[in-house]
Structure formats: C-alpha cells, structure tokens
Design a protein around this motif. Structure first.
Motif, mmCIF file in Angstrom:
data_model
loop_
_atom_site.group_PDB
_atom_site.id
_atom_site.type_symbol
_atom_site.label_atom_id
_atom_site.label_comp_id
_atom_site.label_asym_id
_atom_site.label_seq_id
_atom_site.Cartn_x
_atom_site.Cartn_y
_atom_site.Cartn_z
ATOM 1 N N MET A 1 0.841 -1.175 0.000
ATOM 2 C CA MET A 1 0.000 0.000 0.000
ATOM 3 C C MET A 1 0.881 1.232 0.000
ATOM 4 O O MET A 1 1.710 1.388 0.858
ATOM 5 C CB MET A 1 -0.847 -0.099 1.257
ATOM 6 N N ASN A 2 0.788 2.077 -1.025
ATOM 7 C CA ASN A 2 1.624 3.254 -1.157
ATOM 8 C C ASN A 2 0.926 4.463 -0.547
ATOM 9 O O ASN A 2 0.163 5.138 -1.209
ATOM 10 C CB ASN A 2 1.921 3.526 -2.624
ATOM 11 N N ALA A 75 3.634 -11.935 4.589
ATOM 12 C CA ALA A 75 4.822 -12.710 4.221
ATOM 13 C C ALA A 75 4.433 -13.967 3.441
ATOM 14 O O ALA A 75 4.951 -15.059 3.696
ATOM 15 C CB ALA A 75 5.631 -13.064 5.455
ATOM 16 N N ALA A 76 3.497 -13.796 2.523
ATOM 17 C CA ALA A 76 3.017 -14.870 1.642
ATOM 18 C C ALA A 76 2.244 -15.949 2.379
ATOM 19 O O ALA A 76 1.944 -16.999 1.817
ATOM 20 C CB ALA A 76 4.180 -15.507 0.874
ATOM 21 N N LYS A 77 1.868 -15.691 3.622
ATOM 22 C CA LYS A 77 1.063 -16.628 4.395
ATOM 23 C C LYS A 77 -0.368 -16.097 4.455
ATOM 24 O O LYS A 77 -0.592 -14.940 4.814
ATOM 25 C CB LYS A 77 1.635 -16.814 5.798
ATOM 26 N N SER A 275 2.057 -2.688 6.031
ATOM 27 C CA SER A 275 1.421 -4.005 5.909
ATOM 28 C C SER A 275 2.278 -5.041 5.193
ATOM 29 O O SER A 275 1.793 -6.140 4.906
ATOM 30 C CB SER A 275 0.055 -3.903 5.208
ATOM 31 N N LYS A 276 3.546 -4.725 4.918
ATOM 32 C CA LYS A 276 4.392 -5.657 4.187
ATOM 33 C C LYS A 276 5.597 -6.079 5.033
ATOM 34 O O LYS A 276 6.227 -5.247 5.694
ATOM 35 C CB LYS A 276 4.875 -5.045 2.874
ATOM 36 N N ALA A 277 5.935 -7.380 4.967
ATOM 37 C CA ALA A 277 7.123 -7.907 5.610
ATOM 38 C C ALA A 277 8.355 -7.532 4.781
ATOM 39 O O ALA A 277 8.240 -7.177 3.599
ATOM 40 C CB ALA A 277 7.005 -9.420 5.751
ATOM 41 N N ALA A 281 9.092 -5.831 0.620
ATOM 42 C CA ALA A 281 9.074 -4.433 1.046
ATOM 43 C C ALA A 281 8.513 -3.497 -0.003
ATOM 44 O O ALA A 281 8.781 -3.627 -1.207
ATOM 45 C CB ALA A 281 10.491 -3.994 1.422
ATOM 46 N N GLU A 282 7.723 -2.541 0.463
ATOM 47 C CA GLU A 282 7.180 -1.503 -0.401
ATOM 48 C C GLU A 282 8.304 -0.591 -0.898
ATOM 49 O O GLU A 282 9.263 -0.296 -0.174
ATOM 50 C CB GLU A 282 6.150 -0.684 0.380
#
Length: 525
Positions: A1-2, A75-77, A275-277, A281-282
């Motif tokens: 999310m940017n 994390a793809a989970k 919201s990203k591991a 990374a964003e």
C-alpha cells in the motif's frame, strides 16, 4: 500500500472490560472522586460549544469505514484477521485544518467496536472510548463520527475495544497545514506494526498467556516490575502458558539500553512496513535530489522502533503532529502510538528505510528507488543504527507551539505500577475497571494549567498517552500526546485544560493497557 502523496500535485486501544479488585500498593496522589453529577460529561453543552468555536474551513471530508473479518497475506502466508474496508490497514485519510471529518462506521464484526482518533483535540463524544465517551457500536450496527479538525499533523485512528487494534483495525490520518512552511517534494506515510495474528496465534491468546505472568514459571531475576498486589482478574488455563514449556508468546531476554532495560514482553514473527514484511518491502519511486517527508507512525502493540537510513542522517521536524526545533539524527526511536515527521534528501539508487525492533530481533523495511542500482536483500542490510539517536520526548518544541509560561493550577502524580510476576499493571496502585471508570480519577477544571508527573515505579518502560490534549514536556520540551517513560524515572509534562469532557490516559502498550494501566482525567464543574 503506497501511502504517499506528490506535493507538486496537491500544491487508528484496547479497553479492559473485566471487573478488577482494588489493589492497594502505593499512595495515590489524586483526591477522592467527586460525585457523578459534578462531572462534565460528553453530553454537556460545554463540549458542543467548544467544538462549535473551533476554526472552520467550510469543507467536509467523508470516509466510509467497514470493520469486518478479512482474508489477507502476511509474508506470503494466508491469514484471517479483522480490518477496515477489506485491507490490512485502513485507508489513509487526508484533510486540512478546519475541515469537518465525517466517518460512517459500519460494524461487520461479531463483536462491538469503536474508533479512537489518536492525538486529536476533538469533541469528547467523538473520542471513541467505548463505555466512557460513547456506547460501543454493536455487531451489525453503525455510528457516524463527525468532528472538526483543529490542528495539522500526522495522526492515526484505531479501534479502542479490547485487543482489536492488535489486528488490522487502524489507519493513518494526515491533517495538512494550509500555511505549511516545510519545503519537500513528496510525502510518504509509514505505518509500522508488530504482527502475529493468524501466524503464531491471536492477540487474545497472547493476553491469556501473559495474564499468567511469571508466577507459574519460577522466580526470575529482575522481573519484579513495581508494587501491586491483589487478584489478577482471571486465571489462565494450563494451555495459556503455565511453565516455560507452554510460553509460546512471552518474550524473554529482550533488552534495550536506550529504553532503560526490558524492551518488551511479546514475541512477534513479523514486523510490517505499510502491511508488508521485509521480503516484500514496499518501494517508493523518486528522483535523486528529491526531499521526502517521512510521516512515521508506530501502530505496534509491544514494540518500539528505531528508524533510520544506514549511512545517512534524517532531519526531525515534528513529534506527534507538532513542530520541533529541527535536529539531524542517525535514528529516532518511536514508542507505541508515537509519530515522527522527518525530511530525507534522496540519493541515487536504492535507499533502505529501516525500522529496527528496539531490543528485539527483526525489522520493518521499505525502500526509496531512483530507478538505478540493485535492490539490496534484507539479509545484507546492517542490523543496527548507531550514532545520534533520540526519541520524540527528547526534542524541543518549536517556539511557535511552546505553551505560554504559567504557574500550574494543580499537579497530579501519576504513578505507573505493576508486576511482571502476575502481569498486572495499574496507575497509582489500582487496575482500571471499566465497570467503575471513575474509581481512580484525576480531576481537573476548564481553564486550568495542569502539571502531570508520570512516575514510573516499575522496571519496564511505558509509552503514556493522554486523550484529547497535547501536553508539553517541561523546560521547553516537545509538544506531544504520547511519551516514553523509562523505568524508575519521572517525566513531567504540562497541558492546558481547554477541551472539556472525560479523557483517558493509559499506557499504549496494548497488553499493559488491557491488564489495567489506565485512568481518567475528569473535567468537573
């Protein structure tokens, strides 16, 4: 999310609900509570009158929010959690000073909920403390938050019911200043969070385990965190962590010299940056030479973050929404609930923006890219940020927002008390009880200058938050609403009682608040 904005284009706690026994461990400084009829409640005409007197732009910003269960990936989970509008963080709300904010909340959860607007001086009946300033929004129900935005800065919103904030029920709120003096090209909202929901358990399972404290696992040196006595309010089942073999969530041995000792209580598998591991990374795209305003929000439950860029300084400009005397630092530490604004001049290539979990393992990570060079893997980045490191409470207020000199009309001593042994936390020896919210009240009156001494009697650091007001650290310190109070230390702040109603003060460690470290600042007539 940017969560970023091109400047050239345009120029979101938990509330303890279980009844608790009174705990007599230290001498409370507050006077006995006045009778309820003397309290200036959220429905008092003075609250509406004060709101109506706030400056108005004549503009209304609307944002629908639906709280509901959702399926997402961390994390793809694949996980199932709770959030707003189907996302792992609610929409970033942007408005300007004087705008009316109107948010229609639809509760699609099976539990009641509410929204607190963290850091805002708003009308008391919009503050979102279920059971104190509003009725909880029932499952399937709705509520409209409607209030004016009085001052600029970086803020956030989050659920204020039990452990809901420890899921994804939060989002950023940015209030633009029409008279902004900072010069920058873009801004980037950064939401930091420690995450375990749907991975290693649920926040409620963590509370259940922590509620057993250390008492069932033997004596642990250095784990007596103050003087509290009495029942714990609930007794965990054996599966909740009786003995070391069952302690799946409790963190042992986390230490931070910066925070004064123990760094936290909870093990987290991931730390998230918008919201990203780290492995996903964003990345924010920019041009070399651009100046980026970083709006950093610590939405975590139990983790402070040390934020910086390896080999490059950042310029701190705001703390909790209010300008500070600018300072160049190698890193800044944010406790839970705090916000820091900083300026960064972009170099060619990839710039890693690192948020190290202070005193713990792991980090949250984002990148700024000019489109050249190779993106570094998280594993090869340095695992420390040294040099000049400060927290927001160590900064000085910009003279434009410094409170006028005035002798305090009253002083309240707010002792932070508790025991890791039983994992009970409180204020002035009392655990907060929502069934009796005025049982340990700090009374104030409109127009007063109030001095508050946060006195930490424990061996644990606490980020203390005050609703509805921005205080100032004494001796010209920063204007803030959340402050780090280190073990066995006292932080003295002042504020003007200029926003009538009933206002919560509490530790913004979600688990310490849930186990009782809350009290009410009560306006009386």
């Amino acid at each position: 999310m940017n969560h970023h904005l091109d400047r050239r284009r345009f120029l979101g706690l938990s509330v303890a609900t279980a009844a608790a026994a009174a705990l007599a461990a230290c001498t409370a400084s507050t006077k006995p509570s006045t009778v309820a009829a003397q309290r200036m409640t959220a429905s008092d005409p003075a609250v509406a009158d004060h709101e109506a007197a706030r400056p108005s732009s004549g503009n209304t910003v609307t944002q629908p929010l639906q709280a509901a269960s959702l399926t997402a990936a961390v994390a793809a989970k694949t996980i199932i959690t709770w959030g707003y509008n189907g996302a792992l963080a609610g929409p970033a709300i942007r408005a300007k000073v004087g705008d009316q904010l109107k948010v229609d909340l639809a509760n699609g959860l099976k539990d009641p909920t509410s929204i607190h607007w963290h850091g805002l001086a708003l009308r008391n009946d919009m503050d979102g403390v279920a059971g104190l300033t509003q009725d909880p929004v029932a499952a399937g129900g709705s509520f409209t938050y409607d209030f004016r935005l009085p001052h600029p800065g970086t803020y956030w919103y989050h659920s204020h019911v039990e452990m809901q904030r420890e899921r994804a029920l939060y989002g950023a709120l940015v209030i633009e200043d029409p008279a902004e003096e900072l010069v920058y090209d873009r801004d980037w909202v950064i939401l930091l969070d420690d995450w375990l929901d749907g991975i290693t358990g649920t926040p409620d399972e963590v509370v259940k385990e922590l509620s057993g404290g250390m008492s069932m696992s033997g004596s642990m040196p250095g784990m007596d965190h103050g003087s509290m006595s009495g029942s714990m309010g609930s007794t965990p089942s054996p599966s909740a962590g009786q003995g070391s073999s069952g302690m799946s969530h409790m963190l042992m041995g986390s230490r931070s010299d910066f925070l004064g000792g123990d760094a936290g209580d909870v093990k987290y598998p991931y730390h998230l940056f918008n919201s990203k591991a780290p492995d996903e990374a964003e990345t924010l795209n920019a041009t070399a030479g651009d100046v980026i305003r970083l709006r950093i929000i610590n939405a975590a439950g139990d983790t402070a973050y040390r934020v910086g860029i390896p080999g490059q300084k950042i310029t701190l400009t705001h703390a909790d929404g209010f300008p500070v005397q600018q300072q160049d630092v190698d890193a800044v530490v944010l406790g839970m609930g705090e916000r820091i604004d900083a300026l960064l001049t972009i170099r060619e290539g990839y710039t890693p923006v690192m948020a190290l979990a202070e005193g713990k393992t792991g980090q949250a990570l984002g990148f700024i890219s000019t489109g050249t060079g190779k993106k570094p893997l998280p594993a090869v980045l340095p695992n420390k940020l040294d040099g000049t490191v400060v927290d927001g409470g160590q900064l000085k207020a910009d003279p434009k927002v410094t409170l006028a000199d005035k002798t305090p009309d009253r002083t309240h001593d707010v002792h932070l008390t508790g025991s890791m042994m039983n994992y009970d936390w409180g204020i002035n020896g009392k655990r907060f009880d929502m069934n009796n919210p005025y049982g340990n009240t700090f009374d104030i009156k409109a127009g007063e200058r109030v001095e508050v001494k946060f006195i930490n009697d424990t061996d644990m650091w606490h980020p203390m938050h005050l609703h509805g007001h921005t205080f100032q650290v004494t001796d010209g310190g920063a204007r803030k609403d959340t402050i780090i109070v280190r073990p066995r230390q006292t932080v003295t702040v002042i504020f003007d009682a200029d926003n009538p109603g009933q206002w919560l003060t509490h530790c913004h460690n979600a688990y310490h608040a849930e186990r009782g470290m809350m009290a009410v600042f009560s306006y009386t007539k």
